[in-house]
Design an enzyme around this catalytic site. Structure first.
Site, PDB file in Angstrom:
ATOM      1  N   HIS A  28      82.216  57.285  -4.113  1.00  0.00           N
ATOM      2  CA  HIS A  28      82.765  58.394  -3.343  1.00  0.00           C
ATOM      3  C   HIS A  28      84.238  58.590  -3.698  1.00  0.00           C
ATOM      4  CE1 HIS A  28      79.352  56.720  -1.158  1.00  0.00           C
ATOM      5  NE2 HIS A  28      79.180  57.906  -0.603  1.00  0.00           N
ATOM      6  N   HIS A 263      82.412  64.632  -2.376  1.00  0.00           N
ATOM      7  CA  HIS A 263      82.298  63.494  -1.455  1.00  0.00           C
ATOM      8  C   HIS A 263      81.620  62.285  -2.089  1.00  0.00           C
ATOM      9  CE1 HIS A 263      81.279  61.074   2.049  1.00  0.00           C
ATOM     10  NE2 HIS A 263      80.001  61.153   1.690  1.00  0.00           N
ATOM     11  N   GLU A 417      76.500  48.846  25.238  1.00  0.00           N
ATOM     12  CA  GLU A 417      75.974  47.720  24.470  1.00  0.00           C
ATOM     13  C   GLU A 417      76.429  47.753  23.014  1.00  0.00           C
ATOM     14  OE1 GLU A 417      72.956  48.725  27.693  1.00  0.00           O
ATOM     15  OE2 GLU A 417      74.059  49.836  26.156  1.00  0.00           O
ATOM     16  N   HIS A 479      61.622  48.071  29.627  1.00  0.00           N
ATOM     17  CA  HIS A 479      62.584  46.970  29.656  1.00  0.00           C
ATOM     18  C   HIS A 479      62.004  45.669  29.103  1.00  0.00           C
ATOM     19  CE1 HIS A 479      64.907  49.721  32.004  1.00  0.00           C
ATOM     20  NE2 HIS A 479      65.807  48.828  32.361  1.00  0.00           N
TER      21      HIS A 479
END
Length: 678
Positions: A28, A263, A417, A479
């Site tokens: 890149h 890019h 999280e 869960h």
């Protein structure tokens, strides 16, 4: 004002980036060419680091969050005199080189964290900055600023779009981490094209709402003075992290500048030729660095060496006045644990009451936290469920909140999280810290991008994951993480622990803390589990062990966590039928895989059928067992005992399965040996 040498240096970086990517035919070039002015100003005027000692404790940390632009970072490391040679630049993205396709901390000196997946680097940087703040508050004394380094980050639009960066940066603003300074490379380009197609929010307003100090530099292509002024303004704001939005042109100087085409692909040969001519370089030369550019960067490297020398003198004086603190700093940064710390680990006997392993984990943390000041924990808004906070722990908070202070060792991560995991990686990378963080095991995969990088980056990070199976009950299949440990066990350089009782919980922490270059997932039960006869913390260090054994067993049960007690009960029932059983507890399959063959045969005798029992998916257990008892569907909502009966994870079914397996192999006339992979 920028000097001619500054301009020559920036143009050198741009041309080198084009050459590096062109030679490898991969990479890149656009971002390195566009970010060259930012990096040049930072590295030659503000970054305090010593290339001859890349691990100097109080060095400024630099993170390239948009890691695809790593040709820029490798070039800067080379110019400064780190252990990155011109040949290393020429071997960019080649097998075995020090210059891989994205920055990796274990491959290249001067790379603080492994980046590449967007958003991770800036999130790691929050952890690096938090670590500095905690060390400074804990160890600095009047006249002795032992820890006062900055954490600098370059990031792009992609990093700002990834959710993990929002989680981490929101918390950074709350924590008021004033030594965190981020440069937003605002080039308006992602792979799909102009950001107008998908990303039109006001980033500065968002970060201002997070509690960050924000600035804009309108011309990042050539206004070096404004970049420098923005850095100095950011350094003066001590109670907020800083985001400096710098407008740049991707692929600056290329015929394709400002377009997404520059890019992720090498520039064409004719484009590189005109680029070099435009910047005053000989188009026939490649990898050309003018001597005066080397001289400028080497002068900054000399400053870094002098900076460290002054710090070393200060630390020597500190050591005389504060010998205990100095010794602790040195021990922590050398990754040496206090002698005998493991003696504080709780031990249990079968007469002790049944307790959930999440509660036992809380007891371990309470017992060892005084022995291990490097242990810094937290939870993603589940402290009361994960039980990750010891009594009287001080929260890591800015003192102005009156909720704690920076000496605190418990982080309230909020419902973040992924951000928590990435921040823990940054804390680990800073050095001298063993971070742990809690959530439900099912939400490990919410932050898996960061957890995977813990393993790839050789981070000692501890994932305290509670509510580990269908045993959590009524919360139901959303869960109940029946598939999650198959993922962690399949991940290289990651340890997975599922302890069965108190002794095994102590052993899981023992192993996790002493494994310096591997993250650990400790999966803990919600329901109470009995203390087992024959368990010990030491046994966990081998990964699996014989918990109980009959002479000449006809079948082996191997189980983990809450199902070990089921295996024990099934063995007792089979004994009444004169069927000999060996019960094996396997709290960590990865550690067992590393044991000698002789030991493995003690655990799994040849020609004896093996049945695994785990209230999770059965995938992977065929490596150790001939038959499996476990989950082949998602779970369900209901009381734990009802779920175990419904899914046939009971002593009664284990007895039935054992009789069936023994009969099956007897009918065939032989008992096959366990999989050779053992």
């Amino acid at each position: 004002m920028a000097s001619n040498l500054d301009q020559k240096s920036v143009d050198t970086i741009r041309v080198l980036a084009a050459d590096i990517v062109r030679k490898s035919n991969s990479g890149h070039p656009g971002a390195p060419m566009g970010c060259a002015p930012i990096a040049h100003v930072l590295f030659t005027k503000y970054l305090n680091a010593n290339p001859k000692n890349p691990y100097f404790k109080n060095r400024d940390r630099f993170v390239l969050s948009n890691g695809h632009a790593c040709a820029l970072q490798y070039t800067l490391l080379h110019l400064l005199g780190y252990n990155v040679t011109m040949d290393d630049l020429k071997n960019f993205r080649q097998f075995g080189s020090k210059t891989p396709g994205h920055p990796e901390r274990i491959d290249t000196e001067g790379v603080e964290v492994t980046t590449g997946p967007l958003g991770q680097g800036i999130s790691n940087a929050v952890g690096l900055a938090a670590a500095e703040a905690q060390f400074a508050a804990t160890y600095n004394r009047p006249g002795f600023e032992i820890f006062n380094n900055y954490t600098y980050v370059i990031l792009g639009d992609g990093c700002l779009q990834e959710g993990v960066s929002s989680e981490a940066c929101s918390l950074a603003g709350h924590l008021k981490l004033g030594k965190l300074i981020a440069f937003y490379d605002d080039n308006h380009i992602t792979i799909d094209g102009d950001t107008a197609v998908s990303f039109t929010e006001d980033v500065l307003k968002r970060y201002e709402s997070y509690g960050w100090h924000v600035q804009t530099v309108g011309n990042g292509d050539s206004d070096y003075e404004s970049i420098a002024q923005a850095i100095e303004a950011a350094q003066k704001v001590t109670d907020k992290p800083s985001l400096i939005k710098i407008k740049t042109t991707i692929g600056y100087g290329s015929l394709l500048q400002g377009e997404e085409k520059v890019h992720g692909a090498p520039l064409a040969a004719d484009d590189i030729k005109q680029l070099k001519e435009k910047f005053g370089f000989d188009p026939e030369k490649t990898f050309d660095v003018p001597n005066e550019v080397y001289d400028l960067y080497h002068k900054r490297a000399e400053h870094g060496a002098e900076y460290e020398a002054k710090w070393n003198q200060l630390f020597a004086e500190y050591k005389e006045k504060y010998p205990r603190e100095a010794a602790e700093i040195e021990r922590r940064f050398s990754n040496t644990l206090p002698e005998g710390w493991e003696k504080a680990l709780p031990r249990f006997t079968p007469s002790d009451p049944a307790v959930a392993t999440r509660k036992l984990s809380e007891g371990v943390l309470a017992a060892i936290q005084n022995e291990l000041p490097e242990l810094i924990g937290g939870s993603a808004d589940l402290t009361g469920s994960n039980l990750t906070r010891w009594k009287n722990a001080v929260d890591f908070q800015h003192p102005s909140t009156e909720l704690g202070d920076y000496t605190g060792r418990y982080v309230r991560y909020g419902v973040r999280e992924h951000g928590m995991f990435a921040i823990m990686n940054g804390m680990s990378a800073y050095g001298g810290i063993v971070p742990y963080g809690g959530t439900f095991l099912n939400f490990l995969t919410y932050g898996w991008g960061a957890a995977r990088l813990s393993a790839l980056g050789h981070m000692r990070v501890i994932y305290v994951m509670t509510h580990d199976s269908i045993g959590l009950g009524e919360d139901g299949p959303t869960h109940q993480p029946i598939e999650t440990l198959a993922l962690t066990r399949a991940t290289p350089n990651m340890l997975t622990f599922r302890p069965a009782d108190g002794n095994e919980t102590s052993g899981a922490y023992w192993a996790a803390i002493t494994n310096l270059t591997r993250p650990s997932v400790i999966a803990l039960s919600r329901q109470n589990l009995p203390q087992l006869d024959g368990s010990s913390p030491e046994a966990v260090l081998k990964g699996a062990y014989v918990l109980s054994a009959d002479k000449n067993p006809q079948v082996v049960f191997v189980a983990t966590g809450s199902e070990v007690a089921i295996a024990v009960d099934a063995a007792k029932m089979l004994a009444q039928k004169n069927i000999a059983v060996q019960v094996v507890s396997m709290p960590c399959s990865e550690l067992f895989d590393e044991q000698p063959a002789e030991y493995k045969l003690e655990v799994f005798p040849a020609s004896v059928p093996v049945i695994s029992i785990e209230a999770l998916g059965t995938y992977g257990w065929e490596r150790y067992s001939h038959a499996q008892i476990g989950m082949r569907t998602f779970g369900a909502s209901g009381k734990a005992e009802d779920l175990y009966k419904h899914f046939k994870i009971t002593p009664e079914y284990a007895v039935e399965k054992a009789e069936s397996v023994i009969h099956h192999f007897a009918k065939l006339g032989y008992v096959p040996e366990v999989n050779a992979q053992l």
